[in-house]
Design a protein around this motif. Structure first.
Motif, PDB file in Angstrom:
ATOM      1  N   MET A 253       4.359  11.529   6.279  1.00  0.00           N
ATOM      2  CA  MET A 253       3.985  12.061   7.591  1.00  0.00           C
ATOM      3  C   MET A 253       5.094  12.953   8.168  1.00  0.00           C
ATOM      4  O   MET A 253       4.811  13.902   8.903  1.00  0.00           O
ATOM      5  N   ALA A 254       6.342  12.643   7.817  1.00  0.00           N
ATOM      6  CA  ALA A 254       7.446  13.487   8.295  1.00  0.00           C
ATOM      7  C   ALA A 254       7.308  14.909   7.766  1.00  0.00           C
ATOM      8  O   ALA A 254       7.636  15.883   8.456  1.00  0.00           O
ATOM      9  N   LYS A 255       6.801  15.045   6.535  1.00  0.00           N
ATOM     10  CA  LYS A 255       6.568  16.383   5.975  1.00  0.00           C
ATOM     11  C   LYS A 255       5.492  17.132   6.750  1.00  0.00           C
ATOM     12  O   LYS A 255       5.427  18.364   6.701  1.00  0.00           O
ATOM     13  N   LEU A 256       4.642  16.380   7.442  1.00  0.00           N
ATOM     14  CA  LEU A 256       3.586  16.985   8.245  1.00  0.00           C
ATOM     15  C   LEU A 256       4.002  17.162   9.706  1.00  0.00           C
ATOM     16  O   LEU A 256       3.194  17.569  10.541  1.00  0.00           O
TER      17      LEU A 256
ATOM     18  N   ALA B 170       0.844  -1.201   0.000  1.00  0.00           N
ATOM     19  CA  ALA B 170       0.000   0.000   0.000  1.00  0.00           C
ATOM     20  C   ALA B 170       0.871   1.240   0.000  1.00  0.00           C
ATOM     21  O   ALA B 170       1.939   1.254   0.610  1.00  0.00           O
ATOM     22  N   VAL B 171       0.389   2.269  -0.685  1.00  0.00           N
ATOM     23  CA  VAL B 171       1.033   3.575  -0.669  1.00  0.00           C
ATOM     24  C   VAL B 171      -0.043   4.629  -0.391  1.00  0.00           C
ATOM     25  O   VAL B 171      -1.231   4.369  -0.589  1.00  0.00           O
ATOM     26  N   PRO B 172       0.348   5.804   0.085  1.00  0.00           N
ATOM     27  CA  PRO B 172      -0.649   6.836   0.363  1.00  0.00           C
ATOM     28  C   PRO B 172      -1.531   7.146  -0.847  1.00  0.00           C
ATOM     29  O   PRO B 172      -1.034   7.293  -1.963  1.00  0.00           O
ATOM     30  N   PHE B 173      -2.827   7.193  -0.590  1.00  0.00           N
ATOM     31  CA  PHE B 173      -3.829   7.482  -1.626  1.00  0.00           C
ATOM     32  C   PHE B 173      -3.705   6.501  -2.794  1.00  0.00           C
ATOM     33  O   PHE B 173      -3.858   6.868  -3.953  1.00  0.00           O
TER      34      PHE B 173
ATOM     35  N   LYS C  64      -1.026  16.378  -0.505  1.00  0.00           N
ATOM     36  CA  LYS C  64       0.037  17.247  -1.034  1.00  0.00           C
ATOM     37  C   LYS C  64       1.415  16.702  -0.655  1.00  0.00           C
ATOM     38  O   LYS C  64       2.316  16.622  -1.505  1.00  0.00           O
ATOM     39  N   ALA C  65       1.572  16.316   0.606  1.00  0.00           N
ATOM     40  CA  ALA C  65       2.857  15.789   1.062  1.00  0.00           C
ATOM     41  C   ALA C  65       3.209  14.483   0.352  1.00  0.00           C
ATOM     42  O   ALA C  65       4.361  14.257  -0.036  1.00  0.00           O
ATOM     43  N   ALA C  66       2.201  13.613   0.169  1.00  0.00           N
ATOM     44  CA  ALA C  66       2.437  12.334  -0.490  1.00  0.00           C
ATOM     45  C   ALA C  66       2.894  12.533  -1.927  1.00  0.00           C
ATOM     46  O   ALA C  66       3.834  11.870  -2.393  1.00  0.00           O
ATOM     47  N   MET C  67       2.244  13.449  -2.647  1.00  0.00           N
ATOM     48  CA  MET C  67       2.633  13.676  -4.035  1.00  0.00           C
ATOM     49  C   MET C  67       4.051  14.237  -4.137  1.00  0.00           C
ATOM     50  O   MET C  67       4.786  13.945  -5.088  1.00  0.00           O
ATOM     51  N   GLU C  68       4.458  15.016  -3.153  1.00  0.00           N
ATOM     52  CA  GLU C  68       5.834  15.523  -3.126  1.00  0.00           C
ATOM     53  C   GLU C  68       6.823  14.369  -2.935  1.00  0.00           C
ATOM     54  O   GLU C  68       7.868  14.324  -3.590  1.00  0.00           O
ATOM     55  N   VAL C  69       6.474  13.432  -2.053  1.00  0.00           N
ATOM     56  CA  VAL C  69       7.341  12.277  -1.813  1.00  0.00           C
ATOM     57  C   VAL C  69       7.453  11.417  -3.070  1.00  0.00           C
ATOM     58  O   VAL C  69       8.553  10.997  -3.461  1.00  0.00           O
TER      59      VAL C  69
END
Length: 382
Positions: A206-209, A132-135, A331-336
């Motif tokens: 999550m680290a970006k958050l 699994a990955v975010p979204f 937003k954070a996930a897409m950056e990663v």
């Protein structure tokens, strides 16, 4: 249960493959060559024509849904083979640590493992896509991507580097967003939060958050929450979470788990050991994975709503993530994802293939299950 009655009850997921395996069972079974173990080079145990494998799980016995998938696999293999192929199943920590299974397969120490691929993103972020990955994908979308799309092919090409290939061990479906000792009203509430997380890409997101990610086996989490060395944890969903007792040490239960739209657990199968099997036993192994995978997924669907009602009745504060938190997570996930794509063409290939498949699935769901389920929810005042 005899083999004939077993096949009758396998269901669509396993019946076709199992029938092929059983059709060959009238032929004399070949004895499989031993697989050398890393510890002293000892061979896999065999008695005459009996084949014996070991399966190392990354999960404890107490999780009867997930660990039960490994047990169902072993039971099915034994029954389909008429007792001539036995798989011993070992919980996390018995043969090796929970996160030691990939090294064991790579070194030919065991024939199989049952695990979550995203536990191993420290080796390569690409591992995450098979779980699994975010979204990411839902359970049905993941099955379809792996079996009808390019997902299974792409991941097994990657796994070949580690001396194994994979088959689904079952899907948890969309997970919950976890347990928190305090309310999470805004993104600011995530700053400095020490949280047990399942995998690398989610941890980076999550680290970006502002979250401090901790990756630890499920069995260690309760004590960490109780002592305050953890502020939050996510694991799977109501049934497992109730068994693990997280509601007793963290009262706020958030949803949805946007980082695990459908977490696919997997059987990792040592390629050398599998290639040494007879064609009949190869078919039996693959049939048994399908039986076990279906068993796990259907158990979660049946048990989660009952457990959720139990948790709420016991005082759990069930709460949705705010749109602000969801949007910030996306937003954070897409950056990663973009950062990893810039470093790895292989990562980009798999990610873009998954997203293209996902867009078609969402389009179809918009006109099928989403609309249907929304209407049924209104009828039931849900």
């Amino acid at each position: 249960m005899d083999r004939r009655s077993l096949v009758k009850n396998l269901g669509i997921a396993g019946a076709t493959v199992a029938a092929g395996a059983l059709a060959a069972c009238g032929k004399k079974e070949e004895a499989a060559p031993a697989t050398a173990a890393a510890s002293g080079g000892a061979p896999a145990v065999q008695t005459g024509e009996t084949v014996r494998w070991r399966l190392a799980s990354s999960f404890p016995k107490s999780l009867d849904t997930i660990f039960g998938s490994a047990e169902m696999f072993a039971k099915t293999v034994k029954e389909l083979s008429g007792g001539k192929f036995e798989v011993s199943v070992h919980p996390a920590g018995e043969l090796m640590p929970a996160f030691g299974v990939v090294d064991a397969l790579q070194n030919n120490t065991v024939e199989m493992a049952q695990t979550a691929s995203y536990y191993f993103t420290g080796k390569d972020p690409l591992f995450a896509f098979s779980c699994a990955v975010p979204f990411g994908l839902t359970a049905r979308q993941m099955d379809s991507w792996k079996e009808q799309g390019n997902g299974g092919k792409l991941m097994n090409e990657f796994y070949a580097k580690y001396n194994f290939f994979s088959a689904s061990a079952g899907n948890t479906s969309t997970q919950m967003g976890g347990w928190y000792r305090k309310e999470i009203k805004t993104v600011a509430d995530l700053q400095g939060l020490k949280m047990r997380l399942g995998g690398g890409i989610f941890g980076e997101t999550m680290a970006k958050l502002g979250v401090v990610a901790q990756n630890m086996p499920a069995g260690d989490v309760y004590q960490a929450l109780e002592k305050g060395t953890l502020d939050a944890t996510e694991f799977v969903g109501p049934y497992d979470d109730e068994k693990l007792g997280f509601n007793k040490v963290a009262p706020f239960y958030y949803y949805p788990g946007w980082w695990e739209g459908g977490a696919d657990l997997e059987f990792f199968i040592n390629k050398k050991a599998f290639d040494a099997l007879s064609e009949t036993n190869k078919a039996i192994v693959m049939a048994a994975t399908k039986v076990a995978a279906r068993d796990m997924t259907t158990k979660y669907d049946a048990k989660n709503p009952i457990a959720l009602k139990n948790l709420v009745a016991a005082g759990t504060k069930l709460m949705p993530f705010s749109k602000e938190v969801m949007d910030a997570g996306y937003k954070a996930a897409m950056e990663v994802f973009a950062e990893h794509e810039a470093k790895s063409p292989e990562f980009k290939k798999v990610h873009q293939d998954m997203r293209a498949f996902q867009r078609d699935q969402i389009l179809w769901n918009r006109f099928s299950e989403f609309r249907y389920n929304s209407y049924m929810a209104t009828l039931n005042n849900l």
